[in-house]
Design a protein around this motif. Structure first.
Motif, PDB file in Angstrom:
ATOM      1  N   TYR A 198      53.461  -1.640  45.119  1.00 40.94           N
ATOM      2  CA  TYR A 198      52.932  -1.192  46.400  1.00 40.94           C
ATOM      3  C   TYR A 198      52.697   0.321  46.442  1.00 40.94           C
ATOM      4  CZ  TYR A 198      54.588  -5.810  47.628  1.00 40.94           C
ATOM      5  OH  TYR A 198      54.803  -7.161  47.656  1.00 40.94           O
ATOM      6  N   GLY A 199      53.000   1.013  45.351  1.00 40.17           N
ATOM      7  CA  GLY A 199      52.828   2.457  45.302  1.00 40.17           C
ATOM      8  C   GLY A 199      54.053   3.244  45.705  1.00 40.17           C
ATOM      9  N   GLN A 200      55.158   2.538  46.004  1.00 39.52           N
ATOM     10  CA  GLN A 200      56.410   3.236  46.306  1.00 39.52           C
ATOM     11  C   GLN A 200      56.901   3.943  45.053  1.00 39.52           C
ATOM     12  OE1 GLN A 200      58.716  -0.068  48.209  1.00 39.52           O
ATOM     13  NE2 GLN A 200      59.663   1.687  49.211  1.00 39.52           N
ATOM     14  N   VAL A 201      57.368   5.169  45.216  1.00 39.57           N
ATOM     15  CA  VAL A 201      57.864   5.961  44.097  1.00 39.57           C
ATOM     16  C   VAL A 201      59.354   6.174  44.275  1.00 39.57           C
ATOM     17  CG1 VAL A 201      57.692   8.168  42.886  1.00 39.57           C
ATOM     18  CG2 VAL A 201      55.630   7.123  43.856  1.00 39.57           C
ATOM     19  N   GLU A 202      60.122   5.804  43.258  1.00 36.86           N
ATOM     20  CA  GLU A 202      61.573   6.020  43.259  1.00 36.86           C
ATOM     21  C   GLU A 202      61.936   6.975  42.134  1.00 36.86           C
ATOM     22  OE1 GLU A 202      62.983   1.534  44.594  1.00 36.86           O
ATOM     23  OE2 GLU A 202      63.609   2.355  42.673  1.00 36.86           O
ATOM     24  N   PHE A 203      62.816   7.899  42.441  1.00 32.99           N
ATOM     25  CA  PHE A 203      63.355   8.816  41.446  1.00 32.99           C
ATOM     26  C   PHE A 203      64.787   8.372  41.174  1.00 32.99           C
ATOM     27  CE2 PHE A 203      60.315  11.188  44.056  1.00 32.99           C
ATOM     28  CZ  PHE A 203      59.417  11.572  43.081  1.00 32.99           C
ATOM     29  N   ARG A 204      65.102   8.098  39.917  1.00 34.27           N
ATOM     30  CA  ARG A 204      66.443   7.632  39.573  1.00 34.27           C
ATOM     31  C   ARG A 204      67.060   8.523  38.510  1.00 34.27           C
ATOM     32  NH1 ARG A 204      66.094   1.068  39.066  1.00 34.27           N
ATOM     33  NH2 ARG A 204      64.608   0.670  40.742  1.00 34.27           N
ATOM     34  N   GLY A 205      68.355   8.773  38.691  1.00 31.28           N
ATOM     35  CA  GLY A 205      69.112   9.559  37.731  1.00 31.28           C
ATOM     36  C   GLY A 205      70.425   8.883  37.428  1.00 31.28           C
ATOM     37  N   PRO A 221      52.734   4.646  53.784  1.00 28.75           N
ATOM     38  CA  PRO A 221      52.388   6.042  54.044  1.00 28.75           C
ATOM     39  C   PRO A 221      53.121   6.989  53.108  1.00 28.75           C
ATOM     40  CG  PRO A 221      53.865   5.222  55.745  1.00 28.75           C
ATOM     41  CD  PRO A 221      53.516   4.048  54.859  1.00 28.75           C
ATOM     42  N   ALA A 222      52.482   8.103  52.801  1.00 24.05           N
ATOM     43  CA  ALA A 222      53.100   9.107  51.934  1.00 24.05           C
ATOM     44  C   ALA A 222      54.266   9.769  52.655  1.00 24.05           C
ATOM     45  CB  ALA A 222      52.080  10.159  51.531  1.00 24.05           C
ATOM     46  N   ALA A 223      55.330  10.008  51.927  1.00 25.74           N
ATOM     47  CA  ALA A 223      56.510  10.698  52.441  1.00 25.74           C
ATOM     48  C   ALA A 223      56.501  12.131  51.924  1.00 25.74           C
ATOM     49  CB  ALA A 223      57.774   9.976  51.977  1.00 25.74           C
ATOM     50  N   PRO A 224      57.421  12.980  52.362  1.00 25.78           N
ATOM     51  CA  PRO A 224      57.485  14.354  51.855  1.00 25.78           C
ATOM     52  C   PRO A 224      57.569  14.349  50.329  1.00 25.78           C
ATOM     53  CG  PRO A 224      59.007  14.062  53.693  1.00 25.78           C
ATOM     54  CD  PRO A 224      58.441  12.704  53.358  1.00 25.78           C
ATOM     55  N   GLY A 225      56.876  15.280  49.701  1.00 26.60           N
ATOM     56  CA  GLY A 225      56.892  15.377  48.251  1.00 26.60           C
ATOM     57  C   GLY A 225      55.867  14.470  47.592  1.00 26.60           C
ATOM     58  N   GLY A 226      55.061  13.774  48.381  1.00 25.88           N
ATOM     59  CA  GLY A 226      54.016  12.933  47.822  1.00 25.88           C
ATOM     60  C   GLY A 226      54.448  11.531  47.477  1.00 25.88           C
ATOM     61  N   LYS A 242      73.244   9.251  38.613  1.00 20.72           N
ATOM     62  CA  LYS A 242      74.038   8.938  39.808  1.00 20.72           C
ATOM     63  C   LYS A 242      73.284   8.042  40.785  1.00 20.72           C
ATOM     64  CE  LYS A 242      76.824  13.067  39.466  1.00 20.72           C
ATOM     65  NZ  LYS A 242      77.260  14.304  40.093  1.00 20.72           N
ATOM     66  N   GLY A 243      72.188   7.439  40.333  1.00 20.57           N
ATOM     67  CA  GLY A 243      71.448   6.516  41.184  1.00 20.57           C
ATOM     68  C   GLY A 243      70.143   7.090  41.701  1.00 20.57           C
ATOM     69  N   ARG A 244      69.685   6.520  42.809  1.00 15.04           N
ATOM     70  CA  ARG A 244      68.401   6.928  43.394  1.00 15.04           C
ATOM     71  C   ARG A 244      68.527   8.301  44.042  1.00 15.04           C
ATOM     72  NH1 ARG A 244      68.148   1.211  44.112  1.00 15.04           N
ATOM     73  NH2 ARG A 244      66.201   0.420  43.248  1.00 15.04           N
ATOM     74  N   ARG A 245      67.411   9.037  43.977  1.00 13.17           N
ATOM     75  CA  ARG A 245      67.334  10.362  44.592  1.00 13.17           C
ATOM     76  C   ARG A 245      66.180  10.366  45.584  1.00 13.17           C
ATOM     77  NH1 ARG A 245      67.115  12.778  38.687  1.00 13.17           N
ATOM     78  NH2 ARG A 245      69.333  12.990  38.286  1.00 13.17           N
ATOM     79  N   GLN A 246      66.246  11.261  46.553  1.00 14.80           N
ATOM     80  CA  GLN A 246      65.153  11.413  47.516  1.00 14.80           C
ATOM     81  C   GLN A 246      63.960  12.140  46.894  1.00 14.80           C
ATOM     82  OE1 GLN A 246      64.874  10.179  50.637  1.00 14.80           O
ATOM     83  NE2 GLN A 246      66.730   9.058  50.137  1.00 14.80           N
ATOM     84  N   VAL A 247      64.241  13.093  46.012  1.00 12.22           N
ATOM     85  CA  VAL A 247      63.190  13.887  45.371  1.00 12.22           C
ATOM     86  C   VAL A 247      63.485  13.998  43.880  1.00 12.22           C
ATOM     87  CG1 VAL A 247      62.620  15.230  47.436  1.00 12.22           C
ATOM     88  CG2 VAL A 247      64.360  16.068  45.862  1.00 12.22           C
ATOM     89  N   SER A 248      62.473  14.386  43.142  1.00  6.42           N
ATOM     90  CA  SER A 248      62.612  14.546  41.705  1.00  6.42           C
ATOM     91  C   SER A 248      63.425  15.788  41.358  1.00  6.42           C
ATOM     92  CB  SER A 248      61.224  14.673  41.062  1.00  6.42           C
ATOM     93  OG  SER A 248      61.318  15.093  39.725  1.00  6.42           O
ATOM     94  N   MET A 249      64.318  15.666  40.396  1.00  2.00           N
ATOM     95  CA  MET A 249      65.067  16.831  39.933  1.00  2.00           C
ATOM     96  C   MET A 249      64.154  17.820  39.219  1.00  2.00           C
ATOM     97  SD  MET A 249      67.158  15.537  36.533  1.00  2.00           S
ATOM     98  CE  MET A 249      67.764  17.151  36.183  1.00  2.00           C
ATOM     99  N   PHE A 250      62.985  17.354  38.771  1.00  4.13           N
ATOM    100  CA  PHE A 250      62.009  18.207  38.098  1.00  4.13           C
ATOM    101  C   PHE A 250      60.981  18.787  39.074  1.00  4.13           C
ATOM    102  CE2 PHE A 250      63.344  15.350  34.614  1.00  4.13           C
ATOM    103  CZ  PHE A 250      63.744  16.306  33.694  1.00  4.13           C
ATOM    104  N   GLY A 251      61.094  18.437  40.357  1.00  6.85           N
ATOM    105  CA  GLY A 251      60.149  18.927  41.343  1.00  6.85           C
ATOM    106  C   GLY A 251      58.807  18.211  41.306  1.00  6.85           C
ATOM    107  N   VAL A 252      58.762  17.057  40.674  1.00 10.27           N
ATOM    108  CA  VAL A 252      57.523  16.285  40.567  1.00 10.27           C
ATOM    109  C   VAL A 252      57.217  15.616  41.902  1.00 10.27           C
ATOM    110  CG1 VAL A 252      56.462  14.263  39.476  1.00 10.27           C
ATOM    111  CG2 VAL A 252      57.852  15.833  38.116  1.00 10.27           C
TER     112      VAL A 252
END
Length: 185
Positions: free
Chosen positions: A143-150, A177-182, A152-162
């Protein structure tokens, strides 16, 4: 009943070389599980290829041109896998045979689940990348949802600033809809 043992990195690479010597189908179409057995993947659809290219371009633009698409990597627990896109710093691109899979997992791996049958085992793939040294794994669902995982689990934003801004036209049904950070929630 005997369960075949997991192969070490050298065993996996030897099996990979045997496989590539007898097939012309190209990397990204097949992988090896931890026992060295072939896992065949279907070729990506046109829309999935567009999304993979878009993700690759976002990473290249935001992090420098040190990303690659469909690069085979050796994981410690899941065999030789082919993430859709990878990124790692310049110094890690030196000193290994480019005809073989990467002997380690890059710092950032991306999996795009669009048109792909890996949704059911994505958690296992993510864990294998993280155990192998990835600092972050980005998962883009159908569906185009983007998850950042590390680790310690899921993160709200990328640790690399992506930040990924992916066109919803390529994704299945549900517009998100797009969320903060794209990212899309």
């Amino acid at each position: 009943m005997d369960v075949p043992a997991l192969l070490d990195r050298d065993g996996l690479l030897a099996e990979w070389r045997r496989l590539t010597a007898r097939t012309k189908s190209g990397h990204g179409v097949y992988e090896l599980d931890g026992r060295g057995e072939v896992v065949t993947n279907s070729r990506p659809s046109a829309r999935r290829q567009i999304v993979l290219t878009d993700v690759y371009c976002h990473l290249s633009e935001q992090m420098g041109h040190l990303a690659a698409m469909s690069m085979a990597v050796v994981t410690p627990s899941s065999g030789i896998r082919v993430p859709d896109v990878v990124w790692m710093p310049c110094e890690k691109w030196e000193g290994f045979d480019r005809d073989d899979p990467l002997p380690f997992v890059p710092d950032l791996c991306v999996e795009v689940l669009l048109d792909r049958g890996t949704a059911q085992n994505i958690d296992r793939r993510v864990q294998a990348y993280l155990e192998g040294g990835a600092h972050e794994v980005i998962v883009v669902d159908q569906y185009g949802q983007v998850e950042f995982r590390g680790a310690k689990g899921r993160r709200q934003v990328s640790m690399f600033g992506v930040a990924l801004s992916l066109d919803p036209i390529y994704f299945d049904g549900r517009r998100v809809p797009a969320a903060p950070g794209g990212t899309r929630n």
